[in-house]
Design an enzyme around this catalytic site. Structure first.
Site, PDB file in Angstrom:
ATOM      1  N   TYR A  50      84.463  52.483 -26.239  1.00 24.25           N
ATOM      2  CA  TYR A  50      84.479  53.898 -25.802  1.00 24.25           C
ATOM      3  C   TYR A  50      83.250  54.327 -24.971  1.00 24.25           C
ATOM      4  CZ  TYR A  50      88.283  55.208 -29.407  1.00 24.25           C
ATOM      5  OH  TYR A  50      89.347  55.301 -29.888  1.00 24.25           O
ATOM      6  N   PHE A  58      81.271  64.440 -28.615  1.00 24.78           N
ATOM      7  CA  PHE A  58      81.941  63.944 -29.762  1.00 24.78           C
ATOM      8  C   PHE A  58      81.706  62.411 -29.889  1.00 24.78           C
ATOM      9  CE2 PHE A  58      85.212  64.120 -26.139  1.00 24.78           C
ATOM     10  CZ  PHE A  58      85.694  62.892 -26.223  1.00 24.78           C
ATOM     11  N   ARG A  86     102.092  56.271 -24.899  1.00 21.35           N
ATOM     12  CA  ARG A  86     101.568  57.629 -24.742  1.00 21.35           C
ATOM     13  C   ARG A  86     102.709  58.693 -25.224  1.00 21.35           C
ATOM     14  NH1 ARG A  86      96.593  57.604 -23.445  1.00 21.35           N
ATOM     15  NH2 ARG A  86      96.583  59.622 -22.869  1.00 21.35           N
ATOM     16  N   THR A  92      96.841  63.978 -27.733  1.00 19.24           N
ATOM     17  CA  THR A  92      95.427  63.790 -28.525  1.00 19.24           C
ATOM     18  C   THR A  92      95.026  64.423 -29.653  1.00 19.24           C
ATOM     19  OG1 THR A  92      94.412  62.910 -26.118  1.00 19.24           O
ATOM     20  CG2 THR A  92      92.992  63.233 -28.211  1.00 19.24           C
ATOM     21  N   ARG A 103     101.328  61.273 -33.658  1.00 19.39           N
ATOM     22  CA  ARG A 103     100.051  62.068 -34.119  1.00 19.39           C
ATOM     23  C   ARG A 103     100.633  63.336 -34.733  1.00 19.39           C
ATOM     24  NH1 ARG A 103      97.162  60.645 -28.531  1.00 19.39           N
ATOM     25  NH2 ARG A 103      95.625  59.371 -29.182  1.00 19.39           N
ATOM     26  N   ASN A 113      93.089  60.928 -35.546  1.00 21.04           N
ATOM     27  CA  ASN A 113      94.412  61.020 -34.846  1.00 21.04           C
ATOM     28  C   ASN A 113      95.313  59.885 -34.840  1.00 21.04           C
ATOM     29  OD1 ASN A 113      93.111  59.610 -32.736  1.00 21.04           O
ATOM     30  ND2 ASN A 113      93.278  61.044 -30.905  1.00 21.04           N
ATOM     31  N   HIS A 116      95.338  55.021 -31.075  1.00 20.86           N
ATOM     32  CA  HIS A 116      94.861  54.929 -29.714  1.00 20.86           C
ATOM     33  C   HIS A 116      95.802  54.468 -28.633  1.00 20.86           C
ATOM     34  CE1 HIS A 116      92.153  54.556 -26.212  1.00 20.86           C
ATOM     35  NE2 HIS A 116      92.420  53.234 -26.071  1.00 20.86           N
ATOM     36  N   GLU A 127      90.867  47.061 -21.837  1.00 21.08           N
ATOM     37  CA  GLU A 127      91.053  47.168 -23.333  1.00 21.08           C
ATOM     38  C   GLU A 127      91.483  46.140 -24.140  1.00 21.08           C
ATOM     39  OE1 GLU A 127      91.168  52.082 -23.305  1.00 21.08           O
ATOM     40  OE2 GLU A 127      92.742  51.179 -24.182  1.00 21.08           O
TER      41      GLU A 127
HETATM   42  P1  CMP Z   1      91.399  58.208 -28.238  1.00 18.26           P
HETATM   43  O1  CMP Z   1      92.843  58.300 -27.510  1.00 18.26           O
HETATM   44  O2  CMP Z   1      91.209  57.085 -28.986  1.00 18.26           O
HETATM   45  O3  CMP Z   1      90.100  58.343 -27.061  1.00 18.26           O
HETATM   46  C1  CMP Z   1      88.950  58.993 -27.573  1.00 18.26           C
HETATM   47  C2  CMP Z   1      89.009  59.514 -28.899  1.00 18.26           C
HETATM   48  O4  CMP Z   1      88.011  60.731 -28.854  1.00 18.26           O
HETATM   49  C3  CMP Z   1      90.232  60.431 -28.844  1.00 18.26           C
HETATM   50  O5  CMP Z   1      91.312  59.648 -29.194  1.00 18.26           O
HETATM   51  C4  CMP Z   1      90.082  61.451 -29.824  1.00 18.26           C
HETATM   52  O6  CMP Z   1      90.110  60.891 -31.261  1.00 18.26           O
HETATM   53  C5  CMP Z   1      88.616  61.561 -30.186  1.00 18.26           C
HETATM   54  N1  CMP Z   1      88.079  63.019 -29.585  1.00 18.26           N
HETATM   55  C6  CMP Z   1      87.501  63.722 -30.342  1.00 18.26           C
HETATM   56  N2  CMP Z   1      87.158  64.971 -29.543  1.00 18.26           N
HETATM   57  C7  CMP Z   1      87.613  64.980 -28.503  1.00 18.26           C
HETATM   58  C8  CMP Z   1      88.031  65.756 -27.309  1.00 18.26           C
HETATM   59  N3  CMP Z   1      87.507  66.945 -27.336  1.00 18.26           N
HETATM   60  N4  CMP Z   1      88.940  65.272 -26.137  1.00 18.26           N
HETATM   61  C9  CMP Z   1      89.240  64.241 -26.273  1.00 18.26           C
HETATM   62  N5  CMP Z   1      88.788  63.353 -27.223  1.00 18.26           N
HETATM   63  C10 CMP Z   1      88.315  63.665 -28.513  1.00 18.26           C
END
Ligand code: CMP
Length: 140
Positions: A50, A58, A86, A92, A103, A113, A116, A127
């Site tokens: 990440y 976050f 997606r 998300t 989700r 959530n 990914h 990735e």
């Molecule tokens: P993911 O698709 O794994 O990519 C980054 C992750 O950060 C996202 O899913 C969420 O689980 C987490 N996350 C937490 N807060 C936020 C936010 N405000 N915006 C986007 N992702 C977030």
């Protein structure tokens, strides 16, 4: 076109014993699992994955969550695999995810959530190679 995308079943969904239900959704939508492994990510491995979010507020919670239990990392292959995955995942934030998406059905919060998925062809390439060597991918 046939594409590959990286999918992670996150610690919350693994803890719910939902690995099979989630992979069934990919398979029923025509995506094929061409690589898979279960891992308990270290802080370094999760933080590197990440890295693009390093400056986001976050980030620490995200790394803490992703290292809280095992995950299942997979490469999915199929027609328009990146967009299809997606669509299957939903937004998300599970509270905004359309009915019937992974989700909406398996996740409660934006941190926990459930899944990914790569967001572009460039992300997918990075990735996939972050987790899998070429010899670990089985085209089919
Ligand atoms: P993911 O698709 O794994 O990519 C980054 C992750 O950060 C996202 O899913 C969420 O689980 C987490 N996350 C937490 N807060 C936020 C936010 N405000 N915006 C986007 N992702 C977030």
């Amino acid at each position: 076109a046939t594409e590959r995308t990286l999918s992670i079943i996150k610690p919350d969904a693994v803890a719910k014993n939902a690995i099979g239900d989630i992979i069934a959704r990919f398979e029923h939508a025509g995506l094929r699992v061409v690589a898979a492994k279960m891992l308990h990510l270290s802080e370094d491995k999760a933080g590197g994955f990440y890295a693009e979010h390093k400056e986001r507020p976050f980030f620490n919670d995200l790394v803490g969550f992703m290292t809280s239990g095992p995950v299942v990392v997979q490469v999915l292959e199929g027609e328009d695999a990146i967009a299809k995955n997606r669509d299957l995942m939903g937004a998300t934030n599970p509270k905004e995810a359309a009915a019937g998406t992974i989700r909406a059905d398996f996740a409660e919060t934006i941190d926990a959530n459930a899944v990914h998925g790569s967001d572009s062809a460039e992300s997918a390439e990075r990735e996939i190679s972050y987790f899998f060597g070429n010899d670990e991918i089985c085209p089919r």
